[in-house]
Design an enzyme around this catalytic site. Sequence first.
Site, PDB file in Angstrom:
ATOM      1  N   CYS A   1      -2.824   8.507   6.579  1.00  0.00           N
ATOM      2  CA  CYS A   1      -1.307   8.738   7.250  1.00  0.00           C
ATOM      3  C   CYS A   1      -1.425   9.398   8.860  1.00  0.00           C
ATOM      4  O   CYS A   1      -0.912   8.269   9.368  1.00  0.00           O
ATOM      5  CB  CYS A   1      -0.241   9.775   6.343  1.00  0.00           C
TER       6      CYS A   1
ATOM      7  N   CYS B   1       0.528  -1.135  -0.284  1.00  0.00           N
ATOM      8  CA  CYS B   1      -0.211  -0.255  -0.339  1.00  0.00           C
ATOM      9  C   CYS B   1       0.883   1.291   0.390  1.00  0.00           C
ATOM     10  O   CYS B   1       0.127   2.007   0.098  1.00  0.00           O
ATOM     11  CB  CYS B   1      -0.725   0.140   1.002  1.00  0.00           C
TER      12      CYS B   1
END
Lengths: 130, 384
Positions: free
Chosen positions: A106, A37
């Site tokens: 994130c 990813c």
Amino acid sequence: MKYSERVMDLYVNPRNIGSLDEDDNDVGTSIVGAPSCGDVIKFQIRVDGEGRISEAKFKTFGCGAAIASSALITDWVQGKTLEDAKHIKNREVAEYLSLPPVKAHCSVLAEEAVNKAIENYLEKKGSRNG
Amino acid sequence: MQNAVYMDYQATTPCDPRVLAAMIPYFCEEFGNSGSSSHVMGERASEAVEKARAQVAALIKCHSAEIIFTSGATESNNLALLGAARFYRERGNRIIISSLEHKCVLEAANSLKREGFEVVILPVQENGVLDPAVLRESINEKTILVSIMAVNNEIGVIQPVAEIGAICRGRGVLFHSDAAQAVGKIDVDAASMDLMSISGHKIYGPKGIGALFVRMNPRVRLTPLLYGGGQERGFRSGTIPTPLCVGLGEACELSQREMVAESLKLTEFKNYFIRKIFDNLERVQLNGDQELRIPGCLNFSFEGVEGEGIMLGMRDICVSSGSACTSASLEPSYVLKALSVREDLAHSSLRIGFGRFTTFEEIEYASSRIIEVVKRLREMSPIW
């Protein structure tokens, strides 16, 4: 990607890079994300006798936002009790760093990293006591 | 180094000052409409446009009349795919493209699906090269058009377009090639093609201009995308932008004249760059075929570090990455995926593009900076 000064500062001068000994009883470790990813955060905390985080380290494979988010949480958790550390929310990370929406994941990873490291520490402690 | 080092020549190139100089008179002085054939201003504009057309034609070895000016490669590719498919739909409904095509070909093909066409997307080999045998097998009696790019924009790999063209011709199928990244860099010959797309700004010309080669013998027909005054043999209505055409023509002539010398210089740069990276960093791969590639485009994967992370560490060097983090879609490069590059390595990729104005000092500086940043990021990578 145009990042905020805070992201750039954490990216250029990240504090707390490194590792703690995973086998130490007072260390909790988490690894979140996946190489496929494009981001992986390894996050570790050391907890003192009073249940406070005395030290935090990270290593990150990822973009500037992933590196900055993980560096930021190592700063934020230090000196906090486990209970307080659990309250760090991804939104606070994203807001502090002014992350663009596309980078929100994130900060989600960063929150997950904190929680999983705490869980790992508590599990270790539980199995020792039990 | 104070200024940014530009190493993104596949994204766009600077306009060559000689190209700009050729264009300038056609803005304020020779501003006539090339369609106004009844007065001298129109005549002079028309002469300039026809000279430019001949310059483009010379580069790809076709007749001037086979060149249609467009707004760029996106329009050329759309006109080729949509135009040919719509005109020849009575003949069949099967269109064949490759998985490496530029988005404008992929999306044009996609829109044809909605019009009832069957679109076949051929896989490529792990080196990024299409196996002509795979194409041969996929052509059936319903196939009307094959579109395969000459050089890929992300990895610089060259496709065997002459062989592909011969297969198509043998089967009576039209062959279009998106040659935006190929013309001016390698020898591209229109002989094996029916349609070919060209872009101005990829070859040191201005942005906003491109061309489509449309074969006259045997005659290829297209349904236009734009209707109006019937300019460009009716294929592309709209006032012809004289200065942009002049710029594209000049850019083509310069590339043709300087191609051999430029290619030699870039090959030296490429070899030096690759050697330096491999000598200083382990676990790096050069994506795409090692030989069948244009010299000015390198695509590396640096294991253990993420592409956008690298770029952030060297903001003064303009490169691009196949990492998801550099795209709005959060998907890594579909081109690298088509080459079966491991997903983490797609995230770890950097495209480095150099060209006419790149200096050896820039090659030296950029390669050193990349090595330095990759080493630093690897020290902080949990998967290294």
